[in-house]
Scaffold this active site. Structure first.
Site, PDB file in Angstrom:
ATOM      1  N   SER A 143       0.846  -1.185   0.000  1.00  0.00           N
ATOM      2  CA  SER A 143       0.000   0.000   0.000  1.00  0.00           C
ATOM      3  C   SER A 143       0.885   1.239   0.000  1.00  0.00           C
ATOM      4  O   SER A 143       1.808   1.352   0.806  1.00  0.00           O
ATOM      5  CB  SER A 143      -0.908  -0.009   1.236  1.00  0.00           C
ATOM      6  OG  SER A 143      -1.754   1.104   1.246  1.00  0.00           O
ATOM      7  N   LYS A 169      -1.282  -0.935  -4.398  1.00  0.00           N
ATOM      8  CA  LYS A 169      -2.455  -0.238  -3.868  1.00  0.00           C
ATOM      9  C   LYS A 169      -2.079   1.231  -3.661  1.00  0.00           C
ATOM     10  O   LYS A 169      -1.156   1.539  -2.906  1.00  0.00           O
ATOM     11  CB  LYS A 169      -2.904  -0.857  -2.544  1.00  0.00           C
ATOM     12  CG  LYS A 169      -4.017  -0.110  -1.825  1.00  0.00           C
ATOM     13  CD  LYS A 169      -4.406  -0.872  -0.570  1.00  0.00           C
ATOM     14  CE  LYS A 169      -5.374  -0.112   0.310  1.00  0.00           C
ATOM     15  NZ  LYS A 169      -5.773  -0.878   1.504  1.00  0.00           N
ATOM     16  N   LYS A 171      -3.163   4.969  -2.460  1.00  0.00           N
ATOM     17  CA  LYS A 171      -4.101   5.821  -1.736  1.00  0.00           C
ATOM     18  C   LYS A 171      -4.393   7.060  -2.574  1.00  0.00           C
ATOM     19  O   LYS A 171      -3.482   7.681  -3.118  1.00  0.00           O
ATOM     20  CB  LYS A 171      -3.510   6.243  -0.392  1.00  0.00           C
ATOM     21  CG  LYS A 171      -3.176   5.084   0.544  1.00  0.00           C
ATOM     22  CD  LYS A 171      -4.419   4.467   1.144  1.00  0.00           C
ATOM     23  CE  LYS A 171      -4.071   3.429   2.199  1.00  0.00           C
ATOM     24  NZ  LYS A 171      -5.279   2.891   2.861  1.00  0.00           N
ATOM     25  N   ASP A 196      -7.438   3.225  -3.386  1.00  0.00           N
ATOM     26  CA  ASP A 196      -8.143   3.271  -2.101  1.00  0.00           C
ATOM     27  C   ASP A 196      -8.476   4.720  -1.769  1.00  0.00           C
ATOM     28  O   ASP A 196      -7.593   5.534  -1.526  1.00  0.00           O
ATOM     29  CB  ASP A 196      -7.266   2.671  -1.001  1.00  0.00           C
ATOM     30  CG  ASP A 196      -7.969   2.606   0.346  1.00  0.00           C
ATOM     31  OD1 ASP A 196      -9.160   2.991   0.416  1.00  0.00           O
ATOM     32  OD2 ASP A 196      -7.348   2.179   1.329  1.00  0.00           O
ATOM     33  N   GLU A 221     -11.359   0.859  -3.790  1.00  0.00           N
ATOM     34  CA  GLU A 221     -11.724   0.600  -2.398  1.00  0.00           C
ATOM     35  C   GLU A 221     -12.331   1.841  -1.745  1.00  0.00           C
ATOM     36  O   GLU A 221     -11.739   2.917  -1.751  1.00  0.00           O
ATOM     37  CB  GLU A 221     -10.487   0.157  -1.612  1.00  0.00           C
ATOM     38  CG  GLU A 221     -10.788  -0.267  -0.185  1.00  0.00           C
ATOM     39  CD  GLU A 221      -9.548  -0.782   0.528  1.00  0.00           C
ATOM     40  OE1 GLU A 221      -9.672  -1.149   1.716  1.00  0.00           O
ATOM     41  OE2 GLU A 221      -8.460  -0.817  -0.083  1.00  0.00           O
ATOM     42  N   ASP A 246     -14.724  -1.477   2.707  1.00  0.00           N
ATOM     43  CA  ASP A 246     -13.815  -1.468   3.852  1.00  0.00           C
ATOM     44  C   ASP A 246     -14.544  -0.844   5.031  1.00  0.00           C
ATOM     45  O   ASP A 246     -15.119  -1.540   5.864  1.00  0.00           O
ATOM     46  CB  ASP A 246     -12.538  -0.701   3.507  1.00  0.00           C
ATOM     47  CG  ASP A 246     -11.507  -0.698   4.636  1.00  0.00           C
ATOM     48  OD1 ASP A 246     -11.829  -1.113   5.771  1.00  0.00           O
ATOM     49  OD2 ASP A 246     -10.369  -0.267   4.398  1.00  0.00           O
ATOM     50  N   LYS A 270     -10.734  -6.739   7.633  1.00  0.00           N
ATOM     51  CA  LYS A 270      -9.787  -6.311   8.652  1.00  0.00           C
ATOM     52  C   LYS A 270     -10.340  -6.790   9.990  1.00  0.00           C
ATOM     53  O   LYS A 270     -11.333  -6.252  10.491  1.00  0.00           O
ATOM     54  CB  LYS A 270      -9.617  -4.793   8.654  1.00  0.00           C
ATOM     55  CG  LYS A 270      -8.883  -4.249   7.444  1.00  0.00           C
ATOM     56  CD  LYS A 270      -8.772  -2.737   7.483  1.00  0.00           C
ATOM     57  CE  LYS A 270      -8.015  -2.215   6.265  1.00  0.00           C
ATOM     58  NZ  LYS A 270      -8.089  -0.738   6.161  1.00  0.00           N
ATOM     59  N   GLY A 298      -4.686  -4.332   6.380  1.00  0.00           N
ATOM     60  CA  GLY A 298      -3.834  -4.094   7.538  1.00  0.00           C
ATOM     61  C   GLY A 298      -4.043  -2.717   8.126  1.00  0.00           C
ATOM     62  O   GLY A 298      -4.541  -1.807   7.461  1.00  0.00           O
TER      63      GLY A 298
END
Length: 376
Positions: A143, A169, A171, A196, A221, A246, A270, A298
């Site tokens: 990530s 991934k 952000k 994400d 996400e 999520d 998660k 995570g």
């Protein structure tokens, strides 16, 4: 899942607030993290067997309402006093004792994990075996937070791919999304890429969704806040790219409702967010029955929390790479030693030892702690 029926009577539960400095900062739409406070639970049963759990909370209720102080209160005033001294026929029965309590999912997770690792130790079997895990290794992606420049992000991604990570991934937030993802997809065409949003987009405003859809991302996400299920369902109906739930997936029931509404087609499990191992297994089983892919996310856990995530991610329904960055990428030293690392094939081995699966270094827990309360 193999029923873990083994008597457990907790003699004491110690709850530690642990301050772990980060060796690097991590920025998302929720904010910038420069240090990590986490809650570590050490439980000991009447036979002297020790179990561990972690509540990787945040200082502010941005990702979740479960802050460090709120979870410390829940563990020391509600959950531990409810179960210490009581006899249970296994960790699932112990966790059921607080089923009437609403919220405090991170705290519930930490204490339930301590009970499961005690059961694992007493049965002499690794946690993955108790949960019904089938994989001996978990494929992992990395990530990447919001960087100062696109070139800086690309350089960071290139370095991680050389280490073996098999999924990217990124952000995103308004202003750091479409052009960034275009650059990443163009630079690494053979690697699956996902985005994400960390709830950072306003459903009432236009977004770059049609253009992002053209990039054929692995998934998008949680672009909208967790409660925006209708808006997520509307967006999903217009996209070929799967939306991954999520922050919307906070209980098994709400996760099922979100899927029923069509708010997403993938679920990020998660365990702390869902409230523990039992809840995580329930979501896994429901999604598997529906054919919905799941993967393990995570929350900057230490090796104590990551070990439990690895055991859960070994279950057959976890078909997408997990977020399982080694502690060395964030912390000067882990709370377990030896800790885990990624292999050249892009996987992390699932612990095959009873208990946590990694040796917990209690001296480090004590050195980094800033507060402790013992319930007995």
């Amino acid at each position: 899942m193999t029923p873990a029926r083994v008597p457990i009577r907790l003699r004491e539960v110690a709850v530690h607030i642990v301050h772990m400095p980060l060796v690097t900062t991590f920025r998302t739409a929720h904010g910038t993290t420069t240090e990590k406070r986490t809650l570590i639970v050490r439980a000991q049963d009447e036979d002297g067997v020790v179990g561990w759990g972690e509540a990787p909370c945040s200082d502010l209720p941005l990702y979740s309402p479960d802050t460090v102080e709120a979870s410390f209160y829940a563990l020391t005033r509600l959950l531990a006093p409810l179960v210490v001294g009581q006899r249970f026929e296994g960790p699932a029965e112990l966790a059921a004792a607080w089923s009437g309590y609403q919220g405090y999912n991170f705290a519930k997770h930490a204490l339930e994990c301590a009970a499961w690792t005690i059961a694992s130790e007493k049965l002499g079997a690794p946690l993955t075996a108790l949960l019904g895990g089938e994989r001996t290794a978990v494929p992992v992606g990395e990530s990447f937070g919001i960087e100062e420049t696109v070139d800086g992000l690309l350089h960071e991604i290139e370095g991680r791919l050389r280490q073996g990570f098999c999924r990217i991934k990124v952000k995103i937030e308004p202003g750091w999304d479409l052009e960034v993802l275009r650059a990443v997809v163009r630079a690494f065409p053979e690697v699956p890429v996902m985005a994400d949003g960390n709830c950072g987009y306003d459903p009432a405003l236009p977004g770059p969704w049609a253009e992002l859809d053209e990039l054929h991302l692995l998934m998008l996400e949680q672009p909208f806040p967790g409660q925006a299920l209708s808006e997520l369902a509307d967006l999903q109906s217009r996209l070929a790219t799967p939306i991954c739930l999520d922050e919307s997936a906070v209980t098994p029931g709400l996760t099922a409702a979100a899927l029923r509404l069509g708010a997403g087609r993938i679920v990020n499990i998660k365990p702390p967010r869902l409230g523990g191992i039992a809840a995580s297994l329930a979501v896994h089983d429901h999604c598997r029955a529906l054919g919905v892919p799941v993967w393990c996310g995570g929350l900057l856990e230490s090796g104590i929390g990551r070990a439990v995530n690895l055991a859960i991610a070994s279950l057959p329904g976890f078909t997408l790479p997990a977020d399982m960055s080694p502690a060395r990428l964030f912390y000067a030293e882990d709370l377990v030693d030896p800790t885990f690392d990624i292999r050249e094939d892009g996987t992390v081995p699932v612990p095959d030892r009873p208990g946590v699966g990694f040796p917990v270094v209690e001296e480090r827990v004590m050195r980094y702690r800033t507060a402790t309360e013992v319930i007995c």
